[in-house]
Design a protein around this motif. Structure first.
Motif, PDB file in Angstrom:
ATOM      1  N   HIS A  43    -134.630 -18.401  19.980  1.00  0.00           N
ATOM      2  CA  HIS A  43    -135.290 -19.389  19.127  1.00  0.00           C
ATOM      3  C   HIS A  43    -134.577 -20.739  19.225  1.00  0.00           C
ATOM      4  O   HIS A  43    -135.212 -21.783  19.443  1.00  0.00           O
ATOM      5  CB  HIS A  43    -135.293 -18.887  17.676  1.00  0.00           C
ATOM      6  N   ARG A  44    -133.272 -20.734  19.095  1.00  0.00           N
ATOM      7  CA  ARG A  44    -132.515 -21.987  19.143  1.00  0.00           C
ATOM      8  C   ARG A  44    -132.631 -22.654  20.514  1.00  0.00           C
ATOM      9  O   ARG A  44    -132.752 -23.885  20.617  1.00  0.00           O
ATOM     10  CB  ARG A  44    -131.046 -21.715  18.790  1.00  0.00           C
ATOM     11  N   GLU A  45    -132.609 -21.835  21.570  1.00  0.00           N
ATOM     12  CA  GLU A  45    -132.708 -22.400  22.920  1.00  0.00           C
ATOM     13  C   GLU A  45    -134.067 -23.045  23.149  1.00  0.00           C
ATOM     14  O   GLU A  45    -134.163 -24.130  23.748  1.00  0.00           O
ATOM     15  CB  GLU A  45    -132.458 -21.292  23.952  1.00  0.00           C
ATOM     16  N   LEU A  46    -135.134 -22.424  22.656  1.00  0.00           N
ATOM     17  CA  LEU A  46    -136.471 -22.985  22.843  1.00  0.00           C
ATOM     18  C   LEU A  46    -136.666 -24.256  22.027  1.00  0.00           C
ATOM     19  O   LEU A  46    -137.316 -25.200  22.490  1.00  0.00           O
ATOM     20  CB  LEU A  46    -137.535 -21.946  22.493  1.00  0.00           C
ATOM     21  N   VAL A  47    -136.108 -24.302  20.832  1.00  0.00           N
ATOM     22  CA  VAL A  47    -136.182 -25.531  20.035  1.00  0.00           C
ATOM     23  C   VAL A  47    -135.515 -26.675  20.781  1.00  0.00           C
ATOM     24  O   VAL A  47    -136.038 -27.803  20.830  1.00  0.00           O
ATOM     25  CB  VAL A  47    -135.548 -25.327  18.645  1.00  0.00           C
ATOM     26  N   GLU A  48    -134.367 -26.419  21.404  1.00  0.00           N
ATOM     27  CA  GLU A  48    -133.700 -27.458  22.179  1.00  0.00           C
ATOM     28  C   GLU A  48    -134.553 -27.889  23.372  1.00  0.00           C
ATOM     29  O   GLU A  48    -134.579 -29.070  23.725  1.00  0.00           O
ATOM     30  CB  GLU A  48    -132.323 -26.967  22.644  1.00  0.00           C
ATOM     31  N   TRP A  49    -135.265 -26.942  23.975  1.00  0.00           N
ATOM     32  CA  TRP A  49    -136.155 -27.307  25.084  1.00  0.00           C
ATOM     33  C   TRP A  49    -137.315 -28.162  24.596  1.00  0.00           C
ATOM     34  O   TRP A  49    -137.688 -29.150  25.236  1.00  0.00           O
ATOM     35  CB  TRP A  49    -136.672 -26.063  25.806  1.00  0.00           C
ATOM     36  N   PHE A  50    -137.896 -27.792  23.443  1.00  0.00           N
ATOM     37  CA  PHE A  50    -138.993 -28.589  22.894  1.00  0.00           C
ATOM     38  C   PHE A  50    -138.563 -30.052  22.698  1.00  0.00           C
ATOM     39  O   PHE A  50    -139.357 -30.970  22.867  1.00  0.00           O
ATOM     40  CB  PHE A  50    -139.460 -28.026  21.545  1.00  0.00           C
ATOM     41  N   LYS A  51    -137.292 -30.262  22.347  1.00  0.00           N
ATOM     42  CA  LYS A  51    -136.800 -31.621  22.121  1.00  0.00           C
ATOM     43  C   LYS A  51    -136.805 -32.459  23.397  1.00  0.00           C
ATOM     44  O   LYS A  51    -136.782 -33.692  23.330  1.00  0.00           O
ATOM     45  CB  LYS A  51    -135.383 -31.580  21.542  1.00  0.00           C
ATOM     46  N   THR A  52    -136.842 -31.822  24.557  1.00  0.00           N
ATOM     47  CA  THR A  52    -136.829 -32.566  25.830  1.00  0.00           C
ATOM     48  C   THR A  52    -138.217 -33.016  26.252  1.00  0.00           C
ATOM     49  O   THR A  52    -138.352 -33.783  27.219  1.00  0.00           O
ATOM     50  CB  THR A  52    -136.237 -31.708  26.965  1.00  0.00           C
ATOM     51  N   LEU A  53    -139.263 -32.568  25.548  1.00  0.00           N
ATOM     52  CA  LEU A  53    -140.625 -32.848  25.988  1.00  0.00           C
ATOM     53  C   LEU A  53    -141.073 -34.244  25.557  1.00  0.00           C
ATOM     54  O   LEU A  53    -140.899 -34.636  24.399  1.00  0.00           O
ATOM     55  CB  LEU A  53    -141.593 -31.802  25.421  1.00  0.00           C
ATOM     56  N   PRO A  54    -141.694 -34.996  26.447  1.00  0.00           N
ATOM     57  CA  PRO A  54    -142.207 -36.314  26.056  1.00  0.00           C
ATOM     58  C   PRO A  54    -143.460 -36.172  25.196  1.00  0.00           C
ATOM     59  O   PRO A  54    -144.312 -35.316  25.472  1.00  0.00           O
ATOM     60  CB  PRO A  54    -142.551 -36.965  27.401  1.00  0.00           C
ATOM     61  N   PRO A  55    -143.617 -36.972  24.158  1.00  0.00           N
ATOM     62  CA  PRO A  55    -144.839 -36.901  23.351  1.00  0.00           C
ATOM     63  C   PRO A  55    -146.065 -37.480  24.058  1.00  0.00           C
ATOM     64  O   PRO A  55    -147.196 -37.161  23.697  1.00  0.00           O
ATOM     65  CB  PRO A  55    -144.497 -37.727  22.102  1.00  0.00           C
ATOM     66  N   VAL A  56    -145.840 -38.348  25.047  1.00  0.00           N
ATOM     67  CA  VAL A  56    -146.950 -38.980  25.764  1.00  0.00           C
ATOM     68  C   VAL A  56    -146.610 -39.066  27.245  1.00  0.00           C
ATOM     69  O   VAL A  56    -145.437 -39.068  27.631  1.00  0.00           O
ATOM     70  CB  VAL A  56    -147.266 -40.394  25.219  1.00  0.00           C
ATOM     71  N   LEU A  57    -147.649 -39.124  28.061  1.00  0.00           N
ATOM     72  CA  LEU A  57    -147.502 -39.422  29.483  1.00  0.00           C
ATOM     73  C   LEU A  57    -148.481 -40.535  29.828  1.00  0.00           C
ATOM     74  O   LEU A  57    -149.692 -40.374  29.642  1.00  0.00           O
ATOM     75  CB  LEU A  57    -147.814 -38.202  30.355  1.00  0.00           C
ATOM     76  N   ASP A  58    -147.960 -41.644  30.301  1.00  0.00           N
ATOM     77  CA  ASP A  58    -148.799 -42.745  30.779  1.00  0.00           C
ATOM     78  C   ASP A  58    -148.552 -42.855  32.277  1.00  0.00           C
ATOM     79  O   ASP A  58    -147.521 -43.371  32.714  1.00  0.00           O
ATOM     80  CB  ASP A  58    -148.435 -44.044  30.061  1.00  0.00           C
ATOM     81  N   LEU A  59    -149.499 -42.337  33.059  1.00  0.00           N
ATOM     82  CA  LEU A  59    -149.344 -42.291  34.505  1.00  0.00           C
ATOM     83  C   LEU A  59    -150.063 -43.441  35.195  1.00  0.00           C
ATOM     84  O   LEU A  59    -150.264 -43.411  36.409  1.00  0.00           O
ATOM     85  CB  LEU A  59    -149.849 -40.947  35.032  1.00  0.00           C
ATOM     86  N   GLY A  60    -150.448 -44.446  34.421  1.00  0.00           N
ATOM     87  CA  GLY A  60    -151.119 -45.608  34.986  1.00  0.00           C
ATOM     88  C   GLY A  60    -152.622 -45.417  35.063  1.00  0.00           C
ATOM     89  O   GLY A  60    -153.374 -46.067  34.332  1.00  0.00           O
ATOM     90  N   ASP A  61    -153.068 -44.513  35.918  1.00  0.00           N
ATOM     91  CA  ASP A  61    -154.503 -44.270  36.083  1.00  0.00           C
ATOM     92  C   ASP A  61    -155.066 -43.306  35.052  1.00  0.00           C
ATOM     93  O   ASP A  61    -156.286 -43.239  34.861  1.00  0.00           O
ATOM     94  CB  ASP A  61    -154.785 -43.734  37.486  1.00  0.00           C
ATOM     95  N   ILE A  62    -154.196 -42.514  34.415  1.00  0.00           N
ATOM     96  CA  ILE A  62    -154.618 -41.627  33.323  1.00  0.00           C
ATOM     97  C   ILE A  62    -153.531 -41.618  32.264  1.00  0.00           C
ATOM     98  O   ILE A  62    -152.380 -41.944  32.525  1.00  0.00           O
ATOM     99  CB  ILE A  62    -154.909 -40.178  33.786  1.00  0.00           C
TER     100      ILE A  62
END
Length: 306
Positions: free
Chosen positions: A119-138
């Motif tokens: 559980h603790r390891e997955l919470v730390e992984w969730f913290k690395t995720l970006p809330p948004v992705l702006d790839l220019g064309d999408i």
């Protein structure tokens, strides 16, 4: 680069493996990869509700490590961070462990073990995720490409996409600027109902605010704009929205979101907006959009299973 954008999986590992197979991905060297080099982009909400929480996370993580997948943070990952991170001020967690919040998170906690090393390891992984992705064309976010919120979040993102720790902690302080930004981008556009009006959400909790179909410029009344269970729609007044509520596509850049548990046959919402959550968490299909560089989205690019 060509992308396959995938809606909310919510622990439905069977639907995910079936969809990846339908899209042409195959397991090679421990990860799903596409023979033509396509990349799968996940819209968040990998967890909660379904039978294969850890399996889904492992599939996505392996794809990220292999370069064949990326994911953003959904509101369920954001909630999981708060539920699993101690609040230095209160002695509880950033998201208080009330019975209602525990019920929303119950299946994930059951499968990983509350406060276990996993559980603790997955919470730390969730913290690395970006809330948004702006790839220019999408563009990808979980619920609403709200420009004010997006701008605040982008400034708070590290070069690897993770949120700055100070911003992340502050995003659990109600009414703070980070909280407002994350609430809009991860949970959607909400407006208050007229005085005395409430409805029951999917968890039978009475709500005084509704999420609205922000992409739908034809929705001019509360009842038409509301994103509520159909059994509750008659409780929403059929009167005009306040004049300051403006709905419609946010830009001419194709924008993909999940979050909304839409029903019926999957379809894009307008020329530049596609909602890809059609209730895979329960009995609905898991939906993907095959993007090949087009600036106008079309229903013929949708693929789903379930």
């Amino acid at each position: 680069m060509d992308y396959d954008i995938i809606g909310d999986v919510h622990g439905q590992d069977g639907k995910l493996t079936a969809l990846l197979a339908k899209l042409g991905y195959r397991v090679k060297d421990g990860a799903y990869r596409h023979p033509e080099g396509r990349v799968a982009l996940f819209l968040g909400d990998l967890v909660d509700r379904g039978p294969g929480q850890v399996e889904v996370i492992n599939i996505v993580r392996n794809m990220i490590e292999a370069g064949s997948g990326r994911t953003i943070m959904g509101n369920h990952e954001w909630n999981a961070i708060g539920f699993g991170t101690p609040d230095p001020d209160s002695g509880d967690c950033l998201r208080p462990r009330t019975e209602n919040k525990r019920r929303e998170h119950r299946e994930f906690l059951r499968q990983v073990g509350e406060d276990s090393p996993l559980h603790r390891e997955l919470v730390e992984w969730f913290k690395t995720l970006p809330p948004v992705l702006d790839l220019g064309d999408i563009r990808l976010c979980h619920a609403w490409w709200n420009l004010d919120g997006i701008d605040q979040i982008k400034v708070a993102m590290n070069p690897d996409g993770a949120l700055d720790e100070e911003f992340l902690m502050a995003s659990f302080r109600k009414r703070s600027a980070p909280w407002v930004a994350m609430e809009s981008v991860a949970k959607g556009y909400e407006i208050r109902l007229p005085d005395g009006v409430t409805f029951l959400d999917h968890n039978d909790v009475a709500r005084k605010e509704i999420r609205v179909r922000w992409w739908d410029e034809s929705a001019t009344a509360y009842r038409q704009a509301a994103l509520v269970p159909e059994s509750e729609r008659e409780r929403i007044p059929d009167i005009a929205l306040p004049p300051d509520v403006k709905l419609g596509a946010v830009s001419d850049v194709p924008t993909f979101v999940g979050h909304y548990w839409l029903t019926g046959t999957p379809g894009v919402q307008n020329a530049t907006t596609a909602v890809l959550d059609f209730g895979a968490a329960i009995k609905g299909p898991l939906v993907a959009y095959r993007w090949d560089g087009e600036s106008v989205l079309g229903n013929d690019k949708l693929v789903w299973v379930g």
